[in-house]
Design a protein around this motif. Structure first.
Motif, PDB file in Angstrom:
ATOM      1  N   ILE A  41       0.857  -1.197   0.000  1.00  0.00           N
ATOM      2  CA  ILE A  41       0.000   0.000   0.000  1.00  0.00           C
ATOM      3  C   ILE A  41       0.889   1.242   0.000  1.00  0.00           C
ATOM      4  O   ILE A  41       1.990   1.227   0.574  1.00  0.00           O
ATOM      5  CB  ILE A  41      -0.946   0.043   1.230  1.00  0.00           C
ATOM      6  N   PRO A  42       0.429   2.325  -0.653  1.00  0.00           N
ATOM      7  CA  PRO A  42       1.134   3.596  -0.480  1.00  0.00           C
ATOM      8  C   PRO A  42       0.960   4.032   0.981  1.00  0.00           C
ATOM      9  O   PRO A  42      -0.099   3.775   1.579  1.00  0.00           O
ATOM     10  CB  PRO A  42       0.392   4.565  -1.411  1.00  0.00           C
ATOM     11  N   ARG A  44       0.222   6.623   2.381  1.00  0.00           N
ATOM     12  CA  ARG A  44      -0.931   7.466   2.733  1.00  0.00           C
ATOM     13  C   ARG A  44      -2.194   6.642   3.021  1.00  0.00           C
ATOM     14  O   ARG A  44      -3.157   7.146   3.591  1.00  0.00           O
ATOM     15  CB  ARG A  44      -1.190   8.518   1.642  1.00  0.00           C
ATOM     16  N   GLN A  45      -2.202   5.387   2.602  1.00  0.00           N
ATOM     17  CA  GLN A  45      -3.353   4.513   2.861  1.00  0.00           C
ATOM     18  C   GLN A  45      -3.366   3.962   4.285  1.00  0.00           C
ATOM     19  O   GLN A  45      -4.293   3.260   4.685  1.00  0.00           O
ATOM     20  CB  GLN A  45      -3.300   3.293   1.917  1.00  0.00           C
ATOM     21  N   TRP A  46      -2.294   4.225   5.023  1.00  0.00           N
ATOM     22  CA  TRP A  46      -2.074   3.549   6.301  1.00  0.00           C
ATOM     23  C   TRP A  46      -3.259   3.681   7.265  1.00  0.00           C
ATOM     24  O   TRP A  46      -3.758   2.704   7.813  1.00  0.00           O
ATOM     25  CB  TRP A  46      -0.782   4.068   6.943  1.00  0.00           C
ATOM     26  N   THR A  47      -3.728   4.925   7.465  1.00  0.00           N
ATOM     27  CA  THR A  47      -4.802   5.161   8.443  1.00  0.00           C
ATOM     28  C   THR A  47      -6.044   4.359   8.069  1.00  0.00           C
ATOM     29  O   THR A  47      -6.706   3.765   8.921  1.00  0.00           O
ATOM     30  CB  THR A  47      -5.147   6.662   8.492  1.00  0.00           C
ATOM     31  N   GLU A  48      -6.333   4.354   6.781  1.00  0.00           N
ATOM     32  CA  GLU A  48      -7.482   3.606   6.263  1.00  0.00           C
ATOM     33  C   GLU A  48      -7.361   2.118   6.632  1.00  0.00           C
ATOM     34  O   GLU A  48      -8.314   1.488   7.096  1.00  0.00           O
ATOM     35  CB  GLU A  48      -7.465   3.798   4.734  1.00  0.00           C
ATOM     36  N   VAL A  49      -6.152   1.572   6.452  1.00  0.00           N
ATOM     37  CA  VAL A  49      -5.921   0.150   6.728  1.00  0.00           C
ATOM     38  C   VAL A  49      -6.062  -0.132   8.224  1.00  0.00           C
ATOM     39  O   VAL A  49      -6.662  -1.131   8.634  1.00  0.00           O
ATOM     40  CB  VAL A  49      -4.526  -0.287   6.210  1.00  0.00           C
ATOM     41  N   GLN A  54      -7.067  -4.266   5.666  1.00  0.00           N
ATOM     42  CA  GLN A  54      -6.840  -4.361   4.222  1.00  0.00           C
ATOM     43  C   GLN A  54      -7.529  -5.622   3.745  1.00  0.00           C
ATOM     44  O   GLN A  54      -7.105  -6.735   4.059  1.00  0.00           O
ATOM     45  CB  GLN A  54      -5.329  -4.407   3.920  1.00  0.00           C
ATOM     46  N   TYR A  73      -9.557  -9.897   5.986  1.00  0.00           N
ATOM     47  CA  TYR A  73      -8.741  -8.689   5.972  1.00  0.00           C
ATOM     48  C   TYR A  73      -7.520  -8.815   6.853  1.00  0.00           C
ATOM     49  O   TYR A  73      -7.467  -9.655   7.754  1.00  0.00           O
ATOM     50  CB  TYR A  73      -9.558  -7.441   6.295  1.00  0.00           C
TER      51      TYR A  73
END
Ligand code: GLU
Ligand code: MG
Length: 448
Positions: A41-42, A44-49, A54, A73
């Motif tokens: 993942i880039p 910037r996707q971290w918080t979302e994950v 994921q 997930y």
């Protein structure tokens, strides 16, 4: 060398990703065979994950497929954060993840969960399972066309050699990369066979060492690749030469005081009753454990006499042919008392291997099993059955049958993983058993 970073939570890890300038994060998990899979993942996707996990389709992962539930997930375990030293051009980190089902429960086929569950069981009995694996592996040259076969070991050196050991600098680079990733190697050296090496990992809690073992395998392969070489953890790559083992030193500590519960000064080997029960449990389940700790068709070509690999199901102090060895320790170092299981090889899934090893030992403790007398004679000379010691299974096919019928290890793996694992190994065994090999043609074709 980069500093080791201790990360308390996934939220804090977000800040760290920014401060370290991380571009990408590898979200890693293990399939049933212990192969590391990853989704990138880039950063910037971290918080979302972290907030939502994921998601991925588990049906294409070896050993994960289920008919009803494919969606799963990944939830990152922040304690496994590390920057990838060999990834050039971008700043990349990896985090090892747990695999969860849509309802948030752990996926029963996740090998890391299987190990966590056994470690939890041990804690419930008052034990912290501490281990230190020794990883043996080969470095081979690549031919001009990039091919690895026929095998060409990197050097002609032998045990502890320095004069003709040209793999020294590669070993050092592997160890440096691992140090940057927070994996500590206590010692490393050339092993017996040409091109063969060993990394001895520092003692630590079972889960951390399983994570470190998969990390060490990835790092060794990556560093070798960067130098135009091929690194192999195959247990027996060359006929007639030493194979590669993954001996595991094990002890049980008091989770609160850290005291070594395997130590008792009153015993000739300084072993407590707990240690003796633990050893007895591992001897009792050794045949079924083999299918997990020595999981390949090829593993059983290593487990033959004459190469310091175990064959007989026995234990001792000085005997390198014994299945379990109790290394000598200095008198005032009670923490070093331990038992070394020698059947595992580095192709094993470390999560599952450490889980079944612990389950076997705990079963010995629960049932207060007593081991037979230790055997100190040089076992490599023992070719007959006069000692009455049984042998490890001599093939993957035999090992599968022991695992299929072993309730203690089946419980440890859980029904999903036990069934899937036995089925996958059975398919592998059938494929080998029905394959007509070059050896057979060379041996028989002209005569029959
Ligand atoms: N390479 C041997 C094995 O297959 C072990 C050698 C040693 O004692 O370190 O287990
Ligand atoms: Mg060794």
């Amino acid at each position: 060398m980069a500093k080791a970073i201790t990360v308390p939570t996934n939220k804090k890890l977000g800040q760290l990703l920014r401060s370290e300038g991380v571009d990408f994060v590898w979200l890693q998990f293990s399939d049933i065979e212990g192969q590391i899979k990853q989704i990138t993942i880039p950063a910037r996707q971290w918080t979302e994950v972290v907030d939502h996990g994921q998601w991925f389709d588990g049906s294409s992962i070896q050993g994960f497929a289920r008919t009803v539930e494919n969606d799963m997930y990944l939830m990152p375990d922040p304690s496994t954060f590390a920057l990838i030293p060999w990834e050039s051009g971008t700043c990349t980190a990896r985090v090892i993840c747990d695999v969860l089902l849509p309802n948030g429960d752990p996926f029963p086929g996740d090998p890391r969960y299987v190990l966590k569950r056994q470690l939890e069981r041990a804690r419930g009995m008052g034990f912290e399972y501490n281990i230190a694996p020794e990883l043996e592996f080969f470095l081979f040259r690549r031919h001009e066309d990039g091919e690895v076969l026929p095998l060409q070991p990197l050097d002609q050196a032998g045990y502890f050699d320095i004069s003709i050991d040209i793999s020294r600098s590669i070993r050092r680079k592997i160890v440096e990369s691992l140090a940057e990733m927070g994996v500590v190697i206590n010692a490393f050296h050339h092993e017996v066979a040409e091109g063969q090496n060993e990394l001895d990992m520092r003692y630590g809690p079972g889960l951390q060492l399983a994570d470190s073992t998969v990390t060490a395998r990835i790092a060794a392969k990556a560093v070798a690749h960067q130098h135009g070489l091929f690194c192999s953890f195959l247990p027996k790559p060359m006929t007639g030469k030493s194979g590669s083992g993954m001996h595991v030193h094990q002890s049980l500590l008091d989770p609160v005081t850290g005291r070594n519960l395997m130590y008792d000064d009153g015993h000739p080997y300084r072993l407590s009753q707990t240690a003796l029960h633990f050893i007895a449990g591992q001897l009792e389940h050794a045949k079924a454990m083999a299918c997990v700790v020595a999981p390949l068709v090829n593993s059983y070509k290593r487990l033959v006499s004459g190469f310091e690999a175990p064959v007989k199901i026995c234990w001792g102090r000085t005997n390198r042919g014994a299945l379990i060895r109790v290394p000598r320790t200095t008198r005032d170092r009670s923490i070093s008392t331990r038992c070394e299981l020698r059947s595992p090889d580095p192709s094993a899934n470390p999560y599952l291997a450490f889980a079944v090893m612990l389950a076997a030992g705990l079963d010995g403790i629960e049932k207060e099993m007593q081991p037979p007398n230790p055997l100190e004679e040089d076992l490599f000379q023992v070719t007959d059955r006069r000692h009455g010691y049984e042998s490890l299974p001599d093939s993957l096919g035999a090992a599968i049958e022991y695992l299929r019928d072993n309730h203690v290890l089946a419980d440890a793996l859980g029904p999903h993983l036990h069934d899937t694992y036995v089925e996958a190994k059975t398919q592998e065994w059938i494929a080998f058993r029905t394959h007509v090999s070059t050896w057979e043609l060379n041996q028989y074709l002209a005569t029959y």
